[in-house]
Write a protein that holds these residues in place. Structure first.
Motif, PDB file in Angstrom:
ATOM      1  N   PHE A  12       0.825  -1.212   0.000  1.00 27.13           N
ATOM      2  CA  PHE A  12       0.000   0.000   0.000  1.00 27.13           C
ATOM      3  C   PHE A  12       0.862   1.267   0.000  1.00 27.13           C
ATOM      4  CE2 PHE A  12      -2.744   3.233   2.046  1.00 27.13           C
ATOM      5  CZ  PHE A  12      -3.754   3.238   1.102  1.00 27.13           C
ATOM      6  N   PRO A 155      -9.493  -2.566  -2.116  1.00 26.32           N
ATOM      7  CA  PRO A 155      -9.969  -2.507  -0.731  1.00 26.32           C
ATOM      8  C   PRO A 155     -11.299  -3.227  -0.507  1.00 26.32           C
ATOM      9  CG  PRO A 155      -9.130  -0.368  -1.404  1.00 26.32           C
ATOM     10  CD  PRO A 155      -9.195  -1.220  -2.641  1.00 26.32           C
ATOM     11  N   LEU A 250      -8.976   2.730   3.682  1.00 20.15           N
ATOM     12  CA  LEU A 250      -8.045   2.698   2.550  1.00 20.15           C
ATOM     13  C   LEU A 250      -8.579   3.528   1.388  1.00 20.15           C
ATOM     14  CD1 LEU A 250      -7.166  -1.112   2.650  1.00 20.15           C
ATOM     15  CD2 LEU A 250      -5.579   0.753   3.135  1.00 20.15           C
TER      16      LEU A 250
END
Length: 470
Positions: A12, A155, A250
């Motif tokens: 990420f 996500p 996210l």
């Protein structure tokens, strides 16, 4: 590559840095990241997923021509058959065996079928997109890259929330212009941290307790049957809502807002309210594309009740290819019907006044929480016989035995945490402003405590998110 794993954190961060810097390339970065994330999982059938996306995209555009409108049904059938083959083949063959219709060598190849990761969720998104475009509720995007990002955004890919085209495409269209602020990053990290705590500190610690109790099978006592149901209730909520919190967090860090999926469901006073609070995006999908598609409440009371039952039975079957899931869905369908029938009592003024009182709501929440807790037995028990055995035992329990059980204080504490979460989330802005008046050293100490707590629990065993299997 689970959200709480070091590999995901590295993945990420590597994505986020260029994502923040290169605005015009964000959609392409997401398209590549989604494919990498999906293929990183052993059950990630990327080629199948990509082919279904390409076919659905092509059908959506071709069916815009009047002479090819029938392709809509081809798109629906292809997606349903794809899901049915991977998810229900063994279920169908098992039931055929029970009827004495055994197919030679079918078990050998059927046993090798592996359920592709996230197939239930992305199939529902494909189907909703086809229907929304046909109804005129959503405009088809001309960009296959954006369509791929819509259905595969990592996500929410594996366990939701289930998004619709008119919710996500406008955000993707504006993504290159979106300014992601430090406040967005902080709020995203805050939601991700809440999800981490719910997953690692609560759900993963409840998982072995749930397993130990359900593994006892017929040896479970009446009290233990309730404890098994209680612990599973809080396990599945904290595990699944943790995924949603982390997914939404996210998304916010990347300038995308996903739909909310949970709103303290165990504070519901009736079945309708529960399904407005639990797995909200699935509930609205079932409502809009099955219940309303069947006629909803437009064709008389009997048809309304039948539609409710059918919708909830499909919801149960969607969760798993076992009769326990079908029964679980059927029970919730019956609860919906009974709740609708109870509206007739509102013609008595004293009933309407009673239902509006605080005391009634508290009692209704208490009663309905226990009804929902009982229904989870059918959701999690490995067989109908065990679910029925537990049900009979639960009906014979003495309240005093429940209160004296060593696990009971844990259940009370978990419900208290559920209430606290509701209060905090409902008053998020107010508490956020108060929090910033706390001296910086104390806030730093709190952040450090949360960080060290998560690190401590991460050293133990790890468990998958339960909804990955659906």
């Amino acid at each position: 590559m689970f959200f709480y794993s070091p590999n995901f954190m590295i993945f990420f961060i590597i994505l986020l840095i260029p994502y923040l810097l290169l605005r015009k390339q964000r959609v392409w970065l997401l398209a590549a990241a989604n494919a990498i994330f999906y293929v990183a999982h052993p059950e990630g059938f990327l080629v199948l997923f990509f082919v279904m996306a390409f076919l659905t995209f092509g059908i959506v555009h071709t069916m815009q021509l009047s002479r090819f409108r029938w392709l809509f049904w081809i798109g629906i059938v292809l997606n349903v058959l794809n899901l049915a083959f991977f998810k229900y083949t063994l279920f169908v063959l098992g039931n055929l065996d029970m009827l004495g219709l055994h197919l030679p060598r079918a078990d050998d190849w059927a046993a090798s079928i592996v359920l592709p990761l996230g197939i239930s969720f992305y199939t529902f998104e494909f189907i909703s997109y086809l229907i929304d475009v046909r109804r005129g509720d959503s405009k088809p995007t001309r960009s296959f890259v954006k369509f791929w990002v819509f259905v595969s955004m990592f996500p929410h890919l594996i366990a939701g929330p289930i998004m619709r085209g008119d919710e996500l495409f406008p955000q993707l269209d504006e993504l290159s212009k979106k300014r992601i602020t430090w406040s967005d990053i902080r709020y995203g990290v805050y939601l991700f941290a809440i999800g981490m705590v719910k997953k690692i500190v609560i759900a993963d610690q409840l998982s072995p307790i749930v397993k130990e109790l359900f593994d006892k099978g017929s040896a479970l006592t009446s009290t233990e049957s309730w404890m098994a149901a209680y612990t599973f209730s809080f396990y599945i909520y904290n595990d699944f809502s943790a995924y949603t919190d982390m997914a939404i967090g996210l998304g916010i860090m990347m300038g995308v807002r996903f739909a909310d999926n949970f709103n303290s469901p165990y504070l519901s006073a009736n079945p309708s309210e529960f399904w407005r609070r639990w797995h909200m995006t699935l509930s609205r999908w079932i409502r809009d594309y099955i219940y309303i598609g069947l006629g909803g409440n437009r064709k008389g009371q009997l048809r309304l009740y039948a539609n409710l039952l059918i919708a909830m039975l499909i919801s149960g079957l969607w969760h798993g290819a076992m009769w326990t899931f079908v029964i679980w869905g059927g029970i919730h369908g019956l609860l919906q019907v009974i709740h609708r029938l109870s509206f007739e009592l509102n013609r008595f003024r004293w009933v309407a006044v009673l239902r509006d009182s605080v005391v009634y709501r508290i009692v209704a929440i208490f009663v309905f929480f226990h009804i929902v807790t009982w229904t989870w037995v059918f959701f999690h028990a490995p067989s109908l016989s065990m679910a029925w055995d537990m049900t009979v035992k639960m009906l014979r329990v003495h309240a005093a035995d429940l209160i004296r059980h060593p696990t009971f204080p844990l259940i009370v504490g978990l419900f208290a945490v559920h209430v606290v979460e509701y209060v905090l989330r409902k008053n998020e802005g107010r508490f956020g402003r108060i929090w910033h008046f706390v001296p910086f050293p104390l806030r730093s100490a709190a952040y450090a405590l949360i960080t060290f707590t998560l690190i401590y629990y991460l050293q133990g065993g790890k468990y998958e998110f339960i909804y990955f299997q659906f």
